[in-house]
Design an enzyme around this catalytic site. Structure first.
Site, PDB file in Angstrom:
ATOM      1  N   ARG A 173       0.845  -1.188   0.000  1.00  0.00           N
ATOM      2  CA  ARG A 173       0.000   0.000   0.000  1.00  0.00           C
ATOM      3  C   ARG A 173       0.880   1.239   0.000  1.00  0.00           C
ATOM      4  O   ARG A 173       2.053   1.189   0.368  1.00  0.00           O
ATOM      5  CB  ARG A 173      -0.958   0.031   1.184  1.00  0.00           C
ATOM      6  CG  ARG A 173      -0.389  -0.032   2.530  1.00  0.00           C
ATOM      7  CD  ARG A 173      -0.183  -1.394   3.118  1.00  0.00           C
ATOM      8  NE  ARG A 173       0.508  -1.209   4.377  1.00  0.00           N
ATOM      9  CZ  ARG A 173      -0.104  -0.879   5.504  1.00  0.00           C
ATOM     10  NH1 ARG A 173      -1.427  -0.739   5.514  1.00  0.00           N
ATOM     11  NH2 ARG A 173       0.572  -0.685   6.596  1.00  0.00           N
ATOM     12  N   HIS A 198      13.770  -2.081   5.997  1.00  0.00           N
ATOM     13  CA  HIS A 198      13.138  -3.328   6.433  1.00  0.00           C
ATOM     14  C   HIS A 198      11.890  -2.926   7.210  1.00  0.00           C
ATOM     15  O   HIS A 198      11.960  -2.136   8.155  1.00  0.00           O
ATOM     16  CB  HIS A 198      14.072  -4.145   7.313  1.00  0.00           C
ATOM     17  CG  HIS A 198      13.489  -5.473   7.709  1.00  0.00           C
ATOM     18  ND1 HIS A 198      13.884  -6.153   8.827  1.00  0.00           N
ATOM     19  CD2 HIS A 198      12.532  -6.221   7.131  1.00  0.00           C
ATOM     20  CE1 HIS A 198      13.197  -7.283   8.927  1.00  0.00           C
ATOM     21  NE2 HIS A 198      12.366  -7.332   7.898  1.00  0.00           N
ATOM     22  N   ASP A 199      10.726  -3.464   6.825  1.00  0.00           N
ATOM     23  CA  ASP A 199       9.474  -2.985   7.403  1.00  0.00           C
ATOM     24  C   ASP A 199       9.445  -3.118   8.921  1.00  0.00           C
ATOM     25  O   ASP A 199       8.839  -2.286   9.610  1.00  0.00           O
ATOM     26  CB  ASP A 199       8.262  -3.655   6.762  1.00  0.00           C
ATOM     27  CG  ASP A 199       8.344  -5.174   6.720  1.00  0.00           C
ATOM     28  OD1 ASP A 199       9.225  -5.769   7.369  1.00  0.00           O
ATOM     29  OD2 ASP A 199       7.513  -5.785   6.010  1.00  0.00           O
ATOM     30  N   THR A 229       2.220 -11.152   8.422  1.00  0.00           N
ATOM     31  CA  THR A 229       2.448 -12.463   7.812  1.00  0.00           C
ATOM     32  C   THR A 229       3.506 -13.223   8.605  1.00  0.00           C
ATOM     33  O   THR A 229       3.373 -14.417   8.879  1.00  0.00           O
ATOM     34  CB  THR A 229       2.897 -12.288   6.352  1.00  0.00           C
ATOM     35  OG1 THR A 229       1.882 -11.581   5.634  1.00  0.00           O
ATOM     36  CG2 THR A 229       3.139 -13.632   5.696  1.00  0.00           C
TER      37      THR A 229
END
Length: 468
Positions: A12, A222-223, A246
């Site tokens: 998104r 990195h998220d 996830t």
């Protein structure tokens, strides 16, 4: 600012606003993501992701900047002209089978951990690159997913440190590429681009893309690094975090890496965080098992299932949610039943019982991981912060508080996007000098829900059941 947040199942673009007493993000575009099977390999549709990124930036309207974060370890290879040599391969592809043992013949696990501090996972970038074989002869540069998209946006080649630290090719203490290790397994130093700190302005958007002349900022790409920035921890609190999506990444924030033999044996990872911090954590399988279960059932109504699961008997059946059997896509209910039978338990019957088994097992994995992290570092944990999509799952949050015996603070949901825009804002001149200032703004502006442990179940007995 536009925060491009790419996850393994969806991406998104969020429009974020930062100012004194103000922090918000609003979704302007969402799009699916996932593996694409083509011939024998599982790929990412990287060109589709870039197209959606460009469309989302346009949809976000007038902007001051752009930042991209994504999942870790996967990459694209560029030739000497800067052209992509092929679609990035998905980390769930089977090409790394047997590769870790080949690497171990050249570099011991102790030496690898002493330099990189990384958890042993079969899909780490190190193993993926070794599996490339002769294809590396044509490669000039390796770019992780956010760095690849930043390159296409700006023409500037580089690697942001928080994501580089997930590759098992980065020296966690020296904060440089570990080229002495990579050369021993045949990976040429030319593959590794210059490193950047989070908050570096990469460049401006290329005119050919027909976008405004925007600065592109290397955020905590990195998220999880971005998500941890937005953990609303109070000063002086001994907190643990779970970035729940996830994957679940559960651990502690440290000032320096923990590289003991015990940490190696427990398979904990030391990844770089924003402002030189260390994310001492372990990957837990996460909500992947639940989402694959819903896909197997062709079920889209999770809300009613969670209500039913909350009424199902707790800890009736639990599994090791991190077992290799749960890593590939497939029929998770059947795998759960097989795992229960293998440990002498009656498999869950009915969908509510299956969901309860998954969430109980996930909470049990959180308990085990955080207790080990505390023991390895000599720290106590006063509170557990759950951020990301899993913070909306009230049953999971309550079960986590019960399993850990510690209060849980859930939220913000959009932690990765918030961390992304906070780092951008500081790079572009906002008065946010450190993580404390960023987290204070998160506490001031974001909704957080508290869950107290109920003490209603014997989690130690459930853990012992699995150990036996």
């Amino acid at each position: 600012m536009a925060a491009v947040d790419l996850g393994a199942s969806s991406g998104r673009v969020m429009a974020g606003t930062v100012g004194p007493g103000r922090l918000s993000v609003e979704e302007v575009r969402r799009f699916p993501n996932g593996g694409v099977r083509a011939g024998p390999a599982l790929y990412w549709d990287i060109l589709g992701l870039f197209r959606e990124t460009l469309t989302g930036i346009r949809d976000a309207g007038p902007l001051s900047g752009v930042g991209i974060d994504s999942w870790a370890v996967d990459y694209g290879l560029l030739d000497d002209r800067g052209a992509l040599l092929g679609n990035p391969v998905h980390y769930r592809d089977s090409r790394t089978e047997g590769v870790p043992s080949r690497v171990a013949a050249s570099i011991s696990a102790r030496e690898l951990y002493d330099v990189t501090g990384l958890q042993q996972l079969p899909f780490n970038t190190l193993y993926q690159l070794v599996s490339e074989g002769a294809r590396l002869d044509a490669a000039s540069t390796m770019l992780l997913i956010p760095d690849l998209l930043n390159y296409w946006l700006t023409g500037s080649i580089g690697a942001e440190r928080t994501n580089a630290s997930t590759t098992q090719l980065y020296d966690v203490r020296a904060r440089t590429w570990a080229t002495s290790l990579s050369s021993r397994v045949g990976l040429p130093p030319r593959l590794f681009p210059p490193l950047r700190d989070p908050g570096t302005v990469v460049g401006t958007v290329l005119p050919a893309l027909e976008l405004p002349d925007l600065p592109v900022v290397a955020v905590g790409s990195h998220d999880t690094a971005s998500a941890v920035v937005a953990v609303p921890a109070s000063p002086g609190t001994n907190f643990a975090y779970i970035s729940s999506g996830t994957w679940s990444l559960a651990g502690l924030e440290l000032p320096s890496p923990e590289l003991s033999d015990a940490a190696l044996a427990a398979n904990f990872t030391n990844e770089g965080g924003v402002d030189g911090t260390i994310r001492f954590l372990r990957n837990v399988m996460g909500l992947w098992v639940l989402s694959e279960t819903l896909r197997t059932w062709s079920c889209t109504d999770l809300r009613d299932l969670l209500k039913s699961a909350a009424d199902a008997p707790g800890l009736a059946a639990v599994v090791d949610i991190d077992a290799p059997a749960f890593l590939p896509p497939g029929d998770m209910p059947s795998r759960l039943a097989a795992a229960c039978q293998a440990t002498g338990q009656r498999p869950p019957e009915g969908r509510a019982a299956v969901v309860r088994c998954i969430l109980d097992s996930l909470a049990l994995a959180y308990r085990r991981t955080l207790r080990q992290a505390a023991a390895l570092t000599g720290r106590t944990i006063d509170v557990v912060h759950i951020v990301g999509g899993g913070s909306r799952n009230e049953l999971l949050c309550q079960l986590t508080a019960d399993a850990c015996g510690t209060p849980v603070l859930a939220g913000p949901v959009e932690a990765a996007a918030l961390g992304n825009v906070l780092v951008q804002a500081r790079a572009l001149g906002e008065d946010l000098p450190d993580l404390g200032a960023m987290r204070a703004l998160v506490r001031e502006t974001q909704e957080v829900r508290r869950y107290e442990p109920s003490g209603s179940a014997d989690w130690a007995a459930a853990e012992a059941r699995l150990s036996a």
